[in-house]
Design an enzyme around this catalytic site. Structure first.
Site, PDB file in Angstrom:
ATOM      1  N   LYS A   1      24.944  42.099  38.499  1.00  0.00           N
ATOM      2  CA  LYS A   1      25.725  41.786  37.291  1.00  0.00           C
ATOM      3  C   LYS A   1      25.166  40.534  36.592  1.00  0.00           C
ATOM      4  O   LYS A   1      24.952  40.519  35.384  1.00  0.00           O
ATOM      5  CB  LYS A   1      27.187  41.553  37.683  1.00  0.00           C
ATOM      6  CG  LYS A   1      28.052  41.063  36.545  1.00  0.00           C
ATOM      7  CD  LYS A   1      29.369  40.480  37.040  1.00  0.00           C
ATOM      8  CE  LYS A   1      29.758  39.289  36.187  1.00  0.00           C
ATOM      9  NZ  LYS A   1      31.033  38.695  36.538  1.00  0.00           N
TER      10      LYS A   1
ATOM     11  N   LEU B   1      37.961  36.500  36.700  1.00  0.00           N
ATOM     12  CA  LEU B   1      37.989  37.959  36.582  1.00  0.00           C
ATOM     13  C   LEU B   1      36.582  38.562  36.658  1.00  0.00           C
ATOM     14  O   LEU B   1      35.586  37.855  36.480  1.00  0.00           O
ATOM     15  CB  LEU B   1      38.655  38.317  35.250  1.00  0.00           C
ATOM     16  CG  LEU B   1      40.149  37.948  35.187  1.00  0.00           C
ATOM     17  CD1 LEU B   1      40.641  37.876  33.746  1.00  0.00           C
ATOM     18  CD2 LEU B   1      40.969  38.929  36.009  1.00  0.00           C
ATOM     19  N   PRO B   2      36.502  39.890  36.856  1.00  0.00           N
ATOM     20  CA  PRO B   2      35.195  40.499  37.154  1.00  0.00           C
ATOM     21  C   PRO B   2      34.143  40.476  36.048  1.00  0.00           C
ATOM     22  O   PRO B   2      32.969  40.240  36.349  1.00  0.00           O
ATOM     23  CB  PRO B   2      35.562  41.953  37.499  1.00  0.00           C
ATOM     24  CG  PRO B   2      36.979  41.913  37.939  1.00  0.00           C
ATOM     25  CD  PRO B   2      37.623  40.820  37.127  1.00  0.00           C
TER      26      PRO B   2
ATOM     27  N   LYS C   1      25.020  28.674  34.475  1.00  0.00           N
ATOM     28  CA  LYS C   1      25.322  29.545  35.621  1.00  0.00           C
ATOM     29  C   LYS C   1      24.353  30.741  35.675  1.00  0.00           C
ATOM     30  O   LYS C   1      23.804  31.080  36.728  1.00  0.00           O
ATOM     31  CB  LYS C   1      26.782  30.024  35.479  1.00  0.00           C
ATOM     32  CG  LYS C   1      27.193  31.177  36.357  1.00  0.00           C
ATOM     33  CD  LYS C   1      27.371  30.776  37.793  1.00  0.00           C
ATOM     34  CE  LYS C   1      27.695  31.985  38.653  1.00  0.00           C
ATOM     35  NZ  LYS C   1      27.620  31.691  40.062  1.00  0.00           N
TER      36      LYS C   1
HETATM   37  P1  NAD Z   1      37.000  39.945  43.025  1.00  0.00           P
HETATM   38  O1  NAD Z   1      36.649  41.329  42.604  1.00  0.00           O
HETATM   39  O2  NAD Z   1      37.181  39.626  44.463  1.00  0.00           O
HETATM   40  O3  NAD Z   1      38.330  39.466  42.254  1.00  0.00           O
HETATM   41  C1  NAD Z   1      38.653  39.838  40.942  1.00  0.00           C
HETATM   42  C2  NAD Z   1      40.165  39.926  40.867  1.00  0.00           C
HETATM   43  O4  NAD Z   1      40.521  40.255  39.527  1.00  0.00           O
HETATM   44  C3  NAD Z   1      40.744  41.034  41.756  1.00  0.00           C
HETATM   45  O5  NAD Z   1      41.806  40.521  42.546  1.00  0.00           O
HETATM   46  C4  NAD Z   1      41.241  42.086  40.766  1.00  0.00           C
HETATM   47  O6  NAD Z   1      42.389  42.790  41.223  1.00  0.00           O
HETATM   48  C5  NAD Z   1      41.572  41.207  39.579  1.00  0.00           C
HETATM   49  N1  NAD Z   1      41.615  41.931  38.314  1.00  0.00           N
HETATM   50  C6  NAD Z   1      40.796  42.912  37.857  1.00  0.00           C
HETATM   51  N2  NAD Z   1      41.160  43.286  36.623  1.00  0.00           N
HETATM   52  C7  NAD Z   1      42.225  42.529  36.302  1.00  0.00           C
HETATM   53  C8  NAD Z   1      43.055  42.442  35.137  1.00  0.00           C
HETATM   54  N3  NAD Z   1      42.855  43.216  34.075  1.00  0.00           N
HETATM   55  N4  NAD Z   1      44.073  41.553  35.137  1.00  0.00           N
HETATM   56  C9  NAD Z   1      44.304  40.759  36.219  1.00  0.00           C
HETATM   57  N5  NAD Z   1      43.562  40.799  37.345  1.00  0.00           N
HETATM   58  C10 NAD Z   1      42.533  41.674  37.371  1.00  0.00           C
HETATM   59  O7  NAD Z   1      35.835  39.009  42.372  1.00  0.00           O
HETATM   60  P2  NAD Z   1      35.454  37.521  42.796  1.00  0.00           P
HETATM   61  O8  NAD Z   1      34.393  37.557  43.832  1.00  0.00           O
HETATM   62  O9  NAD Z   1      36.692  36.732  43.015  1.00  0.00           O
HETATM   63  O10 NAD Z   1      34.728  37.050  41.449  1.00  0.00           O
HETATM   64  C11 NAD Z   1      35.466  36.722  40.282  1.00  0.00           C
HETATM   65  C12 NAD Z   1      34.493  36.162  39.251  1.00  0.00           C
HETATM   66  O11 NAD Z   1      33.821  35.027  39.804  1.00  0.00           O
HETATM   67  C13 NAD Z   1      33.405  37.140  38.805  1.00  0.00           C
HETATM   68  O12 NAD Z   1      33.176  36.967  37.432  1.00  0.00           O
HETATM   69  C14 NAD Z   1      32.205  36.719  39.632  1.00  0.00           C
HETATM   70  O13 NAD Z   1      30.985  37.047  39.017  1.00  0.00           O
HETATM   71  C15 NAD Z   1      32.416  35.221  39.717  1.00  0.00           C
HETATM   72  N6  NAD Z   1      31.812  34.565  40.887  1.00  0.00           N
HETATM   73  C16 NAD Z   1      31.909  35.134  42.135  1.00  0.00           C
HETATM   74  C17 NAD Z   1      31.325  34.490  43.208  1.00  0.00           C
HETATM   75  C18 NAD Z   1      31.391  35.086  44.605  1.00  0.00           C
HETATM   76  O14 NAD Z   1      30.647  34.625  45.483  1.00  0.00           O
HETATM   77  N7  NAD Z   1      32.249  36.059  44.848  1.00  0.00           N
HETATM   78  C19 NAD Z   1      30.667  33.262  43.047  1.00  0.00           C
HETATM   79  C20 NAD Z   1      30.637  32.689  41.776  1.00  0.00           C
HETATM   80  C21 NAD Z   1      31.206  33.355  40.699  1.00  0.00           C
END
Ligand code: NAD
Length: 324
Positions: free
Chosen positions: A272, A93-94, A197
């Site tokens: 972030k 999640l975000p 991380k």
């Molecule tokens: P994203 O925004 O693509 O996905 C987040 C998902 O969570 C979305 O589908 C959204 O609809 C859902 N969401 C939001 N609020 C919600 C709730 N209350 N209940 C259920 N679902 C909910 O983000 P992402 O890129 O997949 O990243 C997710 C996590 O992984 C973040 O914490 C990010 O920092 C971490 N991360 C991302 C990357 C990257 O390259 N994108 C790499 C490593 C770590």
């Protein structure tokens, strides 16, 4: 059918028990809950299904749920129902607040004590510790297992997982995480996965600015960009950002710099992560002068409307008056 191996020597007996344990965790199909099916979570959940696990999923986005449903997952309306059906629950999640609220809701009606909850989002280690206390007070287990490797790593199941929890919990989740990643490292107690991380990403944010600054100066001094990149990459300035993700267009074929800084790892996300680094550095009274400055630079990029561009856009920002 139960597997029973009878051995005559203690050494053979120990070996056979290990074999039975491996077969029961590696091969068996598990019920796995997955909350957060975005850029990362969608691929991770798909990879678990490819390994034969049964997926129970939730996301506030209907489209994200429909994508997984089409691949065979069961979609839930409430995370508490999803958790009751799951041997493992993974959240992706975000941010801090969304993760904390999700765990409050998911565990409000009690938990199955055999369920292991795994948060793979990037959040504050102190938030991890408070969720762990809350979940364990209800009788289940919770660990942090943030990832590195980006969206390609999530898609190709080559992520690195940084696990914070007990040795026993690490062993219990390793086979499941191996369906989504290549390197599963036990970093220490609760929150230590997030600590690893956040520190890695602070260094990544700083080094991308360093490479951008040096490339920009070299080019302005009259050096050919490729010549200088080759020098760095065979000299002491070499790093991941210079070699595999060079911010100057035309140097690394696969880098977002060659695609108008689209895709990749967004400026929003590095900002972030540097915000998390600043928070834990303040709380632990640790000086991070370059981390703090990098945070300000990426925040400036966001304020110029570049938040959804890859973070290597910092090079374009430095060289290009159009942003100023
Ligand atoms: P994203 O925004 O693509 O996905 C987040 C998902 O969570 C979305 O589908 C959204 O609809 C859902 N969401 C939001 N609020 C919600 C709730 N209350 N209940 C259920 N679902 C909910 O983000 P992402 O890129 O997949 O990243 C997710 C996590 O992984 C973040 O914490 C990010 O920092 C971490 N991360 C991302 C990357 C990257 O390259 N994108 C790499 C490593 C770590």
């Amino acid at each position: 059918m139960a597997l029973r191996i009878v051995c005559t020597s203690p050494a053979m007996n120990a070996l056979s028990q290990t074999l039975v344990r491996c077969m029961s965790t590696q091969g068996a199909s598990k019920n796995i809950g997955f909350v957060g099916l975005g850029n990362m979570g969608g691929h991770m959940a798909s990879n678990l299904m490819k390994q034969g696990h049964k997926l129970h999923v939730f996301d506030i986005s209907k489209q994200a749920c429909d994508n997984l449903k089409a691949k065979g997952a069961t979609v839930y309306e409430k995370t508490s129902d999803l958790a009751q059906k799951s041997d493992f629950v993974i959240t992706m999640l975000p941010n801090n607040d969304i993760v904390a609220n999700t765990y409050n809701e998911m565990t409000a009606n009690g938990v199955n004590k055999d369920t292991i909850f795994i948060d793979s989002s990037t959040i504050d280690p102190n938030v991890v510790k408070s969720i762990q206390k809350m979940v364990s007070s209800k009788g289940a287990r919770f660990i942090d297992a943030p990832v590195s490797g980006g969206v390609p790593g999530a898609e190709q199941a080559t992520l690195t997982f940084m696990v914070g929890g007990t040795e026993a919990e690490y062993k219990a989740v390793k086979a499941v995480l191996e369906c989504m990643g290549k390197r599963i490292t036990h970093c220490g107690d609760y929150g230590m996965g997030q600590a690893a991380k956040i520190c890695n990403n602070m260094m990544l944010g700083i080094s991308m600015i360093g490479v951008s600054e040096a490339m920009n100066l070299a080019i302005r001094l009259g050096l050919n960009p490729q010549t200088f990149a080759d020098i760095i990459n065979s000299s002491t300035g070499r790093c991941w950002a210079s070699e595999l993700y060079n911010p100057v267009p035309g140097i690394t074929a696969t880098a977002p710099a060659n695609n108008d800084y689209k895709g990749g790892f967004s400026t929003d996300l590095i900002t972030k992560d540097l915000g998390l680094a600043s928070g834990v550095a303040t709380a632990s009274n640790t000086p991070i002068p370059l981390g703090g400055m990098a945070h300000q630079i990426y925040r400036t990029l966001k304020s110029k409307g570049l938040g959804n561009k890859d973070f290597s856009v910092v090079y374009d920002f430095m060289k290009n008056e159009k942003h100023n």
